[in-house]
Scaffold this motif. Structure first.
Motif, PDB file in Angstrom:
ATOM      1  N   VAL A 120       4.119   4.507   4.405  1.00  0.00           N
ATOM      2  CA  VAL A 120       3.433   5.749   4.765  1.00  0.00           C
ATOM      3  C   VAL A 120       4.341   6.554   5.703  1.00  0.00           C
ATOM      4  O   VAL A 120       5.186   5.988   6.415  1.00  0.00           O
ATOM      5  CB  VAL A 120       2.080   5.427   5.462  1.00  0.00           C
TER       6      VAL A 120
ATOM      7  N   GLY B  80      -0.680   6.605  -1.869  1.00  0.00           N
ATOM      8  CA  GLY B  80      -1.649   7.236  -0.972  1.00  0.00           C
ATOM      9  C   GLY B  80      -1.962   8.705  -1.249  1.00  0.00           C
ATOM     10  O   GLY B  80      -2.117   9.488  -0.317  1.00  0.00           O
ATOM     11  N   PRO B  81      -2.081   9.103  -2.536  1.00  0.00           N
ATOM     12  CA  PRO B  81      -2.361  10.519  -2.803  1.00  0.00           C
ATOM     13  C   PRO B  81      -3.801  10.850  -2.426  1.00  0.00           C
ATOM     14  O   PRO B  81      -4.654   9.948  -2.354  1.00  0.00           O
ATOM     15  CB  PRO B  81      -2.186  10.624  -4.317  1.00  0.00           C
ATOM     16  N   ASN B  82      -4.050  12.100  -2.179  1.00  0.00           N
ATOM     17  CA  ASN B  82      -5.413  12.501  -1.885  1.00  0.00           C
ATOM     18  C   ASN B  82      -6.013  13.150  -3.109  1.00  0.00           C
ATOM     19  O   ASN B  82      -5.503  14.153  -3.607  1.00  0.00           O
ATOM     20  CB  ASN B  82      -5.423  13.449  -0.688  1.00  0.00           C
TER      21      ASN B  82
ATOM     22  N   HIS C 286      -4.165   3.060  -3.040  1.00  0.00           N
ATOM     23  CA  HIS C 286      -4.999   3.482  -1.915  1.00  0.00           C
ATOM     24  C   HIS C 286      -5.207   5.002  -1.836  1.00  0.00           C
ATOM     25  O   HIS C 286      -4.753   5.682  -0.906  1.00  0.00           O
ATOM     26  CB  HIS C 286      -4.425   2.971  -0.590  1.00  0.00           C
TER      27      HIS C 286
ATOM     28  N   ASP D  37      -9.390   1.923   6.560  1.00  0.00           N
ATOM     29  CA  ASP D  37      -8.247   1.013   6.534  1.00  0.00           C
ATOM     30  C   ASP D  37      -8.639  -0.393   6.965  1.00  0.00           C
ATOM     31  O   ASP D  37      -8.168  -1.372   6.392  1.00  0.00           O
ATOM     32  CB  ASP D  37      -7.098   1.565   7.393  1.00  0.00           C
TER      33      ASP D  37
ATOM     34  N   HIS E 164       4.047  13.194  -0.868  1.00  0.00           N
ATOM     35  CA  HIS E 164       3.728  11.867  -1.391  1.00  0.00           C
ATOM     36  C   HIS E 164       4.848  11.297  -2.246  1.00  0.00           C
ATOM     37  O   HIS E 164       4.752  10.180  -2.728  1.00  0.00           O
ATOM     38  CB  HIS E 164       2.419  11.909  -2.179  1.00  0.00           C
TER      39      HIS E 164
ATOM     40  N   PHE F 125      -1.468   3.147  12.491  1.00  0.00           N
ATOM     41  CA  PHE F 125      -1.319   1.774  12.000  1.00  0.00           C
ATOM     42  C   PHE F 125      -1.212   0.758  13.138  1.00  0.00           C
ATOM     43  O   PHE F 125      -1.714  -0.355  13.012  1.00  0.00           O
ATOM     44  CB  PHE F 125      -0.168   1.674  11.002  1.00  0.00           C
TER      45      PHE F 125
ATOM     46  N   TYR G 194     -10.764   7.530   8.910  1.00  0.00           N
ATOM     47  CA  TYR G 194      -9.559   6.907   8.360  1.00  0.00           C
ATOM     48  C   TYR G 194      -9.383   5.446   8.782  1.00  0.00           C
ATOM     49  O   TYR G 194      -9.172   4.566   7.943  1.00  0.00           O
ATOM     50  CB  TYR G 194      -8.378   7.762   8.836  1.00  0.00           C
TER      51      TYR G 194
ATOM     52  N   GLN H 255       2.420   8.547  10.947  1.00  0.00           N
ATOM     53  CA  GLN H 255       1.146   7.819  11.053  1.00  0.00           C
ATOM     54  C   GLN H 255       1.298   6.488  11.795  1.00  0.00           C
ATOM     55  O   GLN H 255       0.400   5.641  11.746  1.00  0.00           O
ATOM     56  CB  GLN H 255       0.560   7.595   9.659  1.00  0.00           C
TER      57      GLN H 255
ATOM     58  N   TYR I 292       2.590  -1.282   4.456  1.00  0.00           N
ATOM     59  CA  TYR I 292       2.133   0.090   4.247  1.00  0.00           C
ATOM     60  C   TYR I 292       3.323   1.033   4.226  1.00  0.00           C
ATOM     61  O   TYR I 292       4.043   1.139   5.227  1.00  0.00           O
ATOM     62  CB  TYR I 292       1.196   0.519   5.383  1.00  0.00           C
TER      63      TYR I 292
ATOM     64  N   ASP J  62       0.877  -1.164   0.000  1.00  0.00           N
ATOM     65  CA  ASP J  62       0.000   0.000   0.000  1.00  0.00           C
ATOM     66  C   ASP J  62       0.916   1.217   0.000  1.00  0.00           C
ATOM     67  O   ASP J  62       1.612   1.477   0.972  1.00  0.00           O
ATOM     68  CB  ASP J  62      -0.854  -0.084   1.279  1.00  0.00           C
TER      69      ASP J  62
ATOM     70  N   GLY K 247      -6.786   8.604  -1.259  1.00  0.00           N
ATOM     71  CA  GLY K 247      -7.680   9.247  -0.299  1.00  0.00           C
ATOM     72  C   GLY K 247      -8.769   9.919  -1.120  1.00  0.00           C
ATOM     73  O   GLY K 247      -8.600  11.047  -1.581  1.00  0.00           O
TER      74      GLY K 247
HETATM   75  N1  ARG Z   1      -3.929   9.443   1.944  1.00  0.00           N
HETATM   76  C1  ARG Z   1      -3.137   9.304   3.126  1.00  0.00           C
HETATM   77  C2  ARG Z   1      -2.379  10.606   3.417  1.00  0.00           C
HETATM   78  O1  ARG Z   1      -2.178  11.411   2.532  1.00  0.00           O
HETATM   79  C3  ARG Z   1      -2.132   8.192   3.031  1.00  0.00           C
HETATM   80  C4  ARG Z   1      -2.736   6.829   2.865  1.00  0.00           C
HETATM   81  C5  ARG Z   1      -1.840   5.765   3.381  1.00  0.00           C
HETATM   82  N2  ARG Z   1      -2.390   4.432   3.284  1.00  0.00           N
HETATM   83  C6  ARG Z   1      -3.304   3.909   4.079  1.00  0.00           C
HETATM   84  N3  ARG Z   1      -3.728   2.701   3.892  1.00  0.00           N
HETATM   85  N4  ARG Z   1      -3.796   4.589   5.101  1.00  0.00           N
HETATM   86  O2  ARG Z   1      -1.991  10.797   4.539  1.00  0.00           O
END
Ligand code: ARG
Length: 585
Positions: free
Chosen positions: A347, A122-124, A159, A327, A133, A355, A323, A351, A345, A119, A161
């Protein structure tokens, strides 16, 4: 092929056994004193304790067996009981031929075929891709390729956002700008048309909306309401969401393609939505879901916790999901679709708590098989020269595309000014060099560390840089081209002629170990180090041996074969790092 230390461990273990000792004492490692020997085994010290004998005696008995074996040029005992091993040239040469003939170039393959989901990215959606990112994309892509190169079945999942407040913000902002758009009508028909959007518009709308939500409480409430209604499936919002997705995903694809990053699965948080009822069922039936201040949560503390561990919030008091909910639902989806052996993951390390909570909850609820590894591969921050998170000149968050533009033009300038650059296709080369510099500059650091983004350093032709590695490949290309062997040359060597040549062979041999270690530690920096070692060993080899002017035909073709093998292996390392080689520079 097996890793060379595995092969040697087998031989030395058998020698221990033959002399009446436990074979477990025979572990062989790469020597930390290459000037003395290539490999070593320190098992005689443990044997001394077990069998009440001097380590020197035990090592001597084992060395006597090994000395008979043509694999070794030397099996020496050094006081007080080290066993120092050096391979025979013939054996080294046979390994070079095996590596050259192996489709995996000697990289040891996993014994059991595992399925891994990575995973990363993870872009939004609706927010422009920013450099926060970048690391996830670069590191995740490399770990994915590394897992593949070592024989695993891997799925990279982006994945996105795409289901949270940021979408609600964009919807609310567009609604306040264009109240007349039919999609804002509560009776908007299923399948109705929405106006066409574009990236420039989205990248202006989101920051404006985000700023407004901090200043105007009513606007914030409207955005939250829009998020909630979207998640409930309001048709006009869904139609607008699909249009936002269409525009964003196309833009993401273009940016990732530039970076040489690609995903097998383009899922997002929205795809987890379907699994949420199942998640709630499981949590409820196992009695894990408890009420806390109006919210529904799962407790995840453990007896050995040193710091407070907050419960995982599954449903907020307004009944919206967050969130952790997505997940956890995504884990159910992954289990159903792929039955993975590991889910990793990649990330931002900030974070980590999230997790830990999610994994604990997933285990308590039995969402994956017990043996399935859930692991958080956190990464540090990319800093500017001031030691703070990298920013644009005016202090804003930098867009990824701007950073890549800057890297490519810096590379173009550097190449134009360089004495090394000859007749190359400059713009294409500059693009590859710029991206290679950025990626290698990141990957050479252990992922968990912060690092300073320094384009000048990354573009240097010397040291541990992507530029140096690409340059090393082009140097080999040019040797082979001048020898009329553009497509390579077979490993033809019948003997080893010089020390630098032997050293290069040993470095080639040890690169297989680097892949194993990098995979085990989930750390591509070992591939960077191995690639650098190869380039340095090649440079010494090239310096010491005058390949093209060599008149002894056997020697010349032996060396050219080694050049060709080094090139293939360097390109393999670069490929795992997600870096494209260039033809000339
Ligand atoms: N979109 C999230 C961010 O920008 C990261 C996602 C990471 N992956 C996950 N499975 N939570 O912070």
């Amino acid at each position: 092929m097996r890793a060379i230390t595995d092969v040697l461990t087998g031989l030395v273990s058998a020698a221990f056994e033959k002399q009446g000792y436990s074979p477990e004492l025979g572990a062989v490692s790469v020597s930390d004193r290459m000037d003395l020997c290539q490999f070593q085994c320190n098992g005689a010290f443990a044997a001394a304790k077990l069998y009440h004998k001097a380590p020197f005696i035990v090592a001597g008995e084992v060395a006597a067996v090994l000395a008979e074996n043509p694999v070794f040029a030397k099996a020496e005992v050094v006081k007080p009981g080290f066993l120092n091993l050096t391979l025979a040239d013939d054996f080294l040469l046979s390994l070079m031929r095996d590596i050259a003939a192996d489709e995996n170039l000697g990289v040891p393959q996993a014994e059991k075929p595992e399925t891994i989901i990575i995973d990363y990215g993870g872009p939004n959606v609706a927010k422009p891709l920013h450099i926060g990112h970048l690391r996830s994309a670069i590191i995740g892509e490399s770990i994915k390729r590394l897992a593949r190169a070592t024989g695993r079945r891997v799925y990279g999942d982006i994945h996105m956002g795409d289901w949270g407040l940021q979408i609600g913000l964009v919807i609310a902002e567009l609604a306040s700008r264009h109240p007349d758009w039919p999609c804002f009508d509560p009776d908007f028909p299923q399948g109705g048309e929405v106006p066409e959007l574009n990236v420039d518009l989205l990248s202006e709308v989101y920051p404006a909306a985000s700023k407004r939500s901090k200043e105007e409480p009513e606007f914030k409430a409207a955005a939250q309401a829009a998020t909630f209604e979207l998640q409930r499936g309001r048709s006009g919002y869904m139609a607008l969401w699909r249009e936002i997705m269409r525009v964003s995903v196309a833009d993401l694809k273009a940016n990732y393609a530039r970076l040489g990053v690609d995903f097998d699965l383009w899922y997002g948080e929205s795809d987890a939505d379907r699994y949420e009822p199942k998640l709630l069922d499981i949590l409820t039936s196992k009695g894990l879901l408890v009420e806390s201040e109006g919210a529904k949560v799962v407790e995840v503390t453990q007896d050995d916790d040193k710091a407070p561990m907050p419960p995982v919030i599954i449903k907020k008091s307004d009944n919206s999901s967050i969130y952790a909910t997505t997940d956890l639902s995504t884990i159910i989806q992954r289990q159903e679709d792929f039955d993975p052996d590991r889910i990793w993951y990649v990330v931002d390390k900030r974070q980590s708590l999230h997790f830990t909570q999610v994994f604990r909850c997933a285990r308590k609820a039995g969402l994956v098989r017990e043996e399935c590894e859930l692991e958080f591969l956190g990464f540090g921050t990319m800093n500017g020269s001031d030691g703070h998170a990298y920013k644009t000149r005016d202090g804003g968050v930098m867009r990824l595309s701007d950073l890549l533009d800057a890297a490519e033009s810096a590379a173009a300038e550097k190449l134009a000014a360089s004495e090394f650059t000859q007749g190359a296709n400059l713009s294409d080369t500059a693009r590859k060099v710029g991206i290679a510099a950025v990626k290698f500059g990141d990957l050479i650091n252990h992922r968990s560390k912060d690092y300073v983004f320094d384009m000048d350093k990354f573009l240097s032709f010397e040291g541990k840089t992507g530029t140096y590695l690409l340059y090393s490949v082009t140097r080999i290309n040019s040797i082979l081209r001048r020898a009329g062997l553009d497509d390579g040359a077979p490993m033809a060597a019948q003997r080893v002629y010089t020390d630098a040549e032997r050293e290069l062979m040993l470095t080639i041999l040890l690169s297989g170990e680097a892949f194993v270690r990098a995979f085990d530690e989930k750390a591509p920096n070992y591939i960077c180090e191995s690639a650098y070692d190869l380039a340095v060993a090649f440079s010494r080899f090239y310096h010491d041996n005058h390949i093209l002017s060599e008149t002894d035909g056997a020697k010349r073709s032996a060396w050219l074969g080694l050049c060709a093998l080094t090139r293939r292996l360097l390109i393999k390392h670069l490929d795992v790092l997600g870096i494209e080689a260039v033809e000339s520079m």
